[in-house]
Design an enzyme around this catalytic site. Sequence first.
Site, mmCIF file in Angstrom:
data_model
loop_
_atom_site.group_PDB
_atom_site.id
_atom_site.type_symbol
_atom_site.label_atom_id
_atom_site.label_comp_id
_atom_site.label_asym_id
_atom_site.label_seq_id
_atom_site.Cartn_x
_atom_site.Cartn_y
_atom_site.Cartn_z
ATOM 1 N N HIS A 123 0.803 -1.281 -0.025
ATOM 2 C CA HIS A 123 -0.045 -0.075 0.064
ATOM 3 C C HIS A 123 0.744 1.177 0.114
ATOM 4 O O HIS A 123 0.511 2.299 -0.469
ATOM 5 C CB HIS A 123 -1.031 -0.153 1.236
ATOM 6 C CG HIS A 123 -0.248 0.240 2.515
ATOM 7 N ND1 HIS A 123 0.283 -0.645 3.298
ATOM 8 C CD2 HIS A 123 0.062 1.337 3.354
ATOM 9 C CE1 HIS A 123 0.631 -0.395 4.143
ATOM 10 N NE2 HIS A 123 0.768 0.901 4.467
ATOM 11 N N HIS A 188 2.496 9.841 12.454
ATOM 12 C CA HIS A 188 1.397 8.626 12.848
ATOM 13 C C HIS A 188 2.006 7.824 13.619
ATOM 14 O O HIS A 188 3.342 7.727 14.070
ATOM 15 C CB HIS A 188 0.876 8.229 11.838
ATOM 16 C CG HIS A 188 1.623 7.637 10.624
ATOM 17 N ND1 HIS A 188 2.590 8.139 9.968
ATOM 18 C CD2 HIS A 188 1.791 6.230 10.187
ATOM 19 C CE1 HIS A 188 3.203 7.238 8.772
ATOM 20 N NE2 HIS A 188 2.861 6.265 9.230
HETATM 21 FE FE LIG Z 1 3.629 3.325 5.992
#
Ligand SMILES: [Fe+2]
Length: 281
Positions: A123, A188
């Site tokens: 991804h 993140h």
């Molecule tokens: Fe990543």
Amino acid sequence: MAKFVGAFGASHGPLIAREWESMPEAPKKRLGKAFRELGRRLSAVRPDVLIEVSPDHWVNFFINNLPSVCIGVGEQHDGPPEPFLKDFARSLPGHPGLAMHIVTTALANDFEPSISHHLTLDHGFCIPLLRMELPQLPQIIPMVINDLEPPMPSIRRCLAWGRLLARAIASYPENLRVAILATGGLSHSIGEPTMGDIDEPFDRACIAAFTTGDDASVIDALEAGLKTTGNGGHEVRNWVVAHGAAGSRGFDLVDYFPVPEVYVGCAFAAWTVPDAVKAAA
Ligand SMILES: [Fe+2]
């Protein structure tokens, strides 16, 4: 000779695909718009080849075999294994000629990348390609950076890798237009106690450093910020490679906003090469 026509950066959190249909309308619309604008800018420079700089999320490599840098030199790369990306390309075209030239240029300049003749692009590589809605995929040269598991390449080394890429592109004899897409970041936190936290001050510091174009600012801001931000922030190394390849010219920020729905401070930017669009017209 090959020509470097621009560098781009985009976030790639998996929920940008997996939870796309169920995402609230406002972030979905803004994310979609930012990706499409980046795709428009990328398409405008008409790249024949796209060097994608991304981590590998434990698909090709694990701790028994974990390269700091790996260049994909295959004719083809396998498409993403994630079920939520099953409708994306099953395979993506490579460019073995330029990829191997990058490797040999690297070795001649005291860099020692791993190589792979057969990578699977997860991804990290494919979400930006999907969401940018490109009319046609360029040939992809994957460059995997270990952003996941310490010890990782230094920020200084990532800048040097960017410069090396620019040198390799400029010395490739075929008449190719070559762009770079860095994927990942900004802040993140995955699988750790701060899971889901978005560190907006870190993200703003990254953006300020990349905007000034000053190498010392980039190195200082990132080396300091990465010590305390969530583990996913390490993917900003890929942006540093793009920044170095673009000659630290400073980038145009397309958009940045924290997206709690996907756990990521999402950023989109372009390091534009003067006249690359005009020359492509
Ligand atoms: Fe990543």
